[in-house]
Design a protein around this motif. Structure first.
Motif, short mmCIF file in Angstrom:
data_model
loop_
_atom_site.label_atom_id
_atom_site.label_comp_id
_atom_site.label_asym_id
_atom_site.label_seq_id
_atom_site.Cartn_x
_atom_site.Cartn_y
_atom_site.Cartn_z
N LEU A 1 0.91 -1.12 -0.19
CA LEU A 1 0.43 0.11 0.04
C LEU A 1 1.19 1.11 -0.21
CD1 LEU A 1 -2.72 0.85 0.17
CD2 LEU A 1 -2.91 1.20 2.24
N CYS A 2 2.20 1.11 0.90
CA CYS A 2 2.41 2.63 1.35
C CYS A 2 3.76 2.75 -0.27
CB CYS A 2 4.40 2.05 2.34
SG CYS A 2 2.57 2.06 3.88
N LEU A 3 3.58 1.69 -1.29
CA LEU A 3 4.59 1.93 -2.40
C LEU A 3 3.55 2.15 -3.71
CD1 LEU A 3 6.27 -1.62 -2.39
CD2 LEU A 3 7.56 0.89 -2.32
N ALA A 4 2.22 1.91 -3.85
CA ALA A 4 1.17 2.09 -4.39
C ALA A 4 1.37 3.82 -4.46
CB ALA A 4 0.42 1.78 -4.04
N VAL A 5 0.65 3.49 -2.93
CA VAL A 5 0.76 5.46 -2.81
C VAL A 5 1.83 6.06 -2.55
CG1 VAL A 5 1.00 7.36 -0.87
CG2 VAL A 5 -0.51 5.30 -0.32
N VAL A 6 3.20 6.22 -2.59
CA VAL A 6 4.18 6.65 -2.95
C VAL A 6 5.02 6.43 -4.43
CG1 VAL A 6 7.01 6.49 -2.82
CG2 VAL A 6 5.15 6.49 -1.30
N SER A 7 4.60 5.26 -5.88
CA SER A 7 4.27 5.90 -6.82
C SER A 7 3.20 5.95 -7.21
CB SER A 7 4.01 4.10 -7.57
OG SER A 7 4.25 4.11 -8.76
N SER A 8 1.96 6.50 -6.70
CA SER A 8 0.70 7.20 -7.43
C SER A 8 1.20 9.04 -6.93
CB SER A 8 -0.80 7.52 -7.02
OG SER A 8 -0.38 7.58 -5.38
N SER A 9 1.28 9.07 -6.33
CA SER A 9 2.11 10.73 -5.38
C SER A 9 2.83 11.32 -6.86
CB SER A 9 3.29 10.32 -4.16
OG SER A 9 1.71 10.56 -3.25
N SER A 10 3.91 10.17 -6.70
CA SER A 10 5.64 10.09 -7.84
C SER A 10 4.45 10.97 -9.38
CB SER A 10 6.35 9.60 -8.35
OG SER A 10 7.05 9.28 -7.24
N VAL A 11 3.35 9.78 -9.82
CA VAL A 11 3.33 9.65 -11.06
C VAL A 11 2.65 11.63 -11.18
CG1 VAL A 11 1.62 9.37 -12.14
CG2 VAL A 11 2.83 7.48 -11.96
N ALA A 12 1.72 12.08 -9.77
CA ALA A 12 1.23 12.85 -10.31
C ALA A 12 1.63 13.87 -10.07
CB ALA A 12 0.14 12.36 -8.68
N LEU A 13 3.14 14.27 -9.35
CA LEU A 13 4.14 15.17 -9.46
C LEU A 13 4.91 15.30 -10.83
CD1 LEU A 13 4.81 14.84 -6.10
CD2 LEU A 13 3.46 17.61 -6.15
N ALA A 14 4.71 15.02 -11.32
CA ALA A 14 5.71 14.69 -12.60
C ALA A 14 5.17 15.73 -13.42
CB ALA A 14 6.04 12.98 -12.90
N ASP A 15 5.95 15.79 -14.23
CA ASP A 15 5.71 17.22 -15.19
C ASP A 15 5.49 15.51 -16.29
OD1 ASP A 15 5.52 19.07 -14.07
OD2 ASP A 15 7.56 19.67 -14.57
N THR A 16 4.04 16.55 -17.00
CA THR A 16 3.71 15.55 -18.58
C THR A 16 4.00 16.50 -19.85
OG1 THR A 16 1.84 14.42 -16.98
CG2 THR A 16 2.12 13.82 -19.66
N VAL A 17 4.40 15.86 -21.04
CA VAL A 17 4.98 16.33 -22.07
C VAL A 17 4.07 15.49 -24.10
CG1 VAL A 17 5.69 17.07 -24.22
CG2 VAL A 17 6.97 17.74 -21.52
N TRP A 18 2.72 16.19 -24.18
CA TRP A 18 2.48 14.99 -25.29
C TRP A 18 3.13 15.39 -26.65
CZ3 TRP A 18 -0.38 17.02 -20.83
CH2 TRP A 18 -0.34 15.78 -20.40
N MET A 19 3.34 15.09 -26.92
CA MET A 19 3.97 15.10 -28.27
C MET A 19 2.95 14.74 -29.87
SD MET A 19 7.21 16.03 -27.42
CE MET A 19 7.83 16.10 -28.79
N LYS A 20 3.62 15.54 -30.85
CA LYS A 20 2.49 15.22 -31.87
C LYS A 20 2.08 14.10 -32.45
CE LYS A 20 2.57 20.40 -32.86
NZ LYS A 20 3.25 21.41 -34.42
N ASN A 21 3.49 13.44 -32.15
CA ASN A 21 3.47 11.75 -33.05
C ASN A 21 2.37 11.23 -32.29
OD1 ASN A 21 5.08 11.15 -30.80
ND2 ASN A 21 6.90 10.94 -32.10
N GLY A 22 1.76 11.50 -30.56
CA GLY A 22 1.05 10.91 -29.93
C GLY A 22 2.35 10.14 -28.73
N ASP A 23 3.36 9.89 -28.84
CA ASP A 23 4.24 10.16 -27.97
C ASP A 23 3.77 11.37 -26.04
OD1 ASP A 23 5.46 7.73 -29.23
OD2 ASP A 23 7.65 9.43 -28.94
N ARG A 24 3.48 10.32 -24.75
CA ARG A 24 3.55 11.23 -23.81
C ARG A 24 5.04 10.60 -23.04
NH1 ARG A 24 1.52 9.30 -18.98
NH2 ARG A 24 -0.17 10.86 -17.76
N LEU A 25 5.47 12.31 -22.77
CA LEU A 25 7.01 10.88 -21.59
C LEU A 25 6.22 12.29 -20.44
CD1 LEU A 25 9.57 12.82 -24.59
CD2 LEU A 25 8.58 10.40 -23.99
N THR A 26 6.71 11.67 -19.45
CA THR A 26 6.91 12.51 -17.73
C THR A 26 8.23 12.55 -17.30
OG1 THR A 26 6.88 9.80 -17.62
CG2 THR A 26 4.41 11.11 -17.66
N GLY A 27 8.45 13.36 -16.70
CA GLY A 27 9.75 13.71 -15.27
C GLY A 27 9.41 15.19 -15.33
#
Length: 335
Positions: free
Chosen positions: A7-33
């Motif tokens: 459960l802790c790992l899931a919370v940390v993982s979901s928090s990391s994803v939520a805090l990550a910036d997201t860039v959508w590219m015109k070719n359909g790629d989705r990058l996070t960082g």
């Protein structure tokens, strides 16, 4: 116990994803960082899987970030956004505490983290050191320490650099000198600038013991972004030379300066060269050259290894010419 861990790992993982910036590219790629900066047509995305990745701004569809960022739609004025939200293709929405504002990506010239006092103040630089100590039948000590830093705020740019060199074998000193320089640039347009510069060199071994130079003149910035910079400048200099025997010379000269650096292999390797070539307007010397070229390899985000070649040449100064070359390799700090 296992379920709590998962459960802790899931919370940390979901928090990391939520805090990550997201860039959508015109070719359909989705990058996070994590978006670090956008400048010079490149959006820098710091990722745990590929390091710092430069993305072509023209290929970005839209983007999202929960960071507070300064978004500039011209060269000198910006708007602080509390967050960036995705919008239609080619657009992004600025969340600034008031009514959300949607802007064209093509209208954005720069994105950066706002500074506490001066929001669009940026600073970058490096400190390099090369040390060599040998203890045998002959004892050798070799030092080389150099720094360069550049700060930019609006139309003003400050550049300061300096270096110290010393070589000694069995307490017999063969090289002992230092130099420092400060330049102030005022940008007249996005590319053209006017520079004022002062420099001083002190040598305790060579015949030419002191060099003082004041200069001013126009310059042109071809580019300056996260992947590198290139500028040329022309200067009218007033130089004062002082020799070890007490002789003094002063003269005016015209000079051409260059400054170039470029990051390669995903910003891991940096190639750089800086220098100045000058021609006196009177007959006190033929010409002068002060240059360096080198490579810097980033081991971490702040630590680096470097190799460098330096050439310092002055000819025609009453048979007291200066002609020195130096190779160094060492470690450094980049900021």
């Amino acid at each position: 116990m296992l379920s709590r861990t998962l459960l802790c790992l899931a919370v940390v993982s979901s928090s990391s994803v939520a805090l990550a910036d997201t860039v959508w590219m015109k070719n359909g790629d989705r990058l996070t960082g994590k978006i670090t900066v956008f400048d010079g047509g490149k959006l820098m995305l710091d990722t745990p899987y590929g390091g710092s990745i430069p993305l072509d701004w023209k290929q970005v569809k839209t983007l999202e970030s929960d960071q507070e960022l300064l978004v500039k739609q011209d060269a000198y004025n910006g708007e602080k956004a509390k967050a960036l939200k995705p919008a239609d293709e080619g657009k992004v929405t600025l969340q600034n505490g008031e009514a959300p504002k949607t802007v064209e990506l093509a209208s954005i010239q720069q994105i950066m983290k706002p500074k506490p006092l001066v929001e669009d103040f940026t600073i970058k630089g490096n400190i390099d050191a090369a040390l060599d100590f040998k203890r045998a039948d002959t004892n050798t000590d070799d030092y080389n320490i150099a720094f360069k830093t550049t700060a930019r705020n609006g139309r003003w740019r400050h550049t300061a650099d300096g270096e110290y060199n010393r070589e000694a074998t069995d307490d017999v000193v063969s090289t002992n000198n230092w130099n420092a320089q400060y330049a102030l640039d005022r940008f007249l347009t996005d590319k053209w600038f006017w520079q004022g510069r002062v420099s001083y060199k002190r040598d305790f071994v060579e015949d030419l013991s002191r060099q003082r130079t004041l200069g001013t003149g126009p310059g042109y910035q071809f580019w300056d972004d996260e992947l590198g910079a290139f500028s040329l400048g022309s200067l009218l200099n007033r130089s004062d030379y002082e020799f070890a025997d007490g002789e003094k010379q002063n003269f005016y000269a015209v000079a051409m300066k260059w400054s170039y650096n470029r990051f390669l292999i995903g910003k891991t390797v940096e190639f750089f060269t800086n220098g100045e070539v000058g021609k006196p307007l009177s007959g006190v010397a033929d010409y002068s050259l002060d240059s360096e070229v080198g490579l810097r390899y980033k081991v971490t985000q702040w630590a680096s290894l470097n190799v460098k070649y330096e050439k310092d040449l002055i000819t025609g100064t009453n048979n007291q010419d200066l002609n020195t070359s130096r190779y160094t390799a060492g470690i450094g700090v980049t900021f």
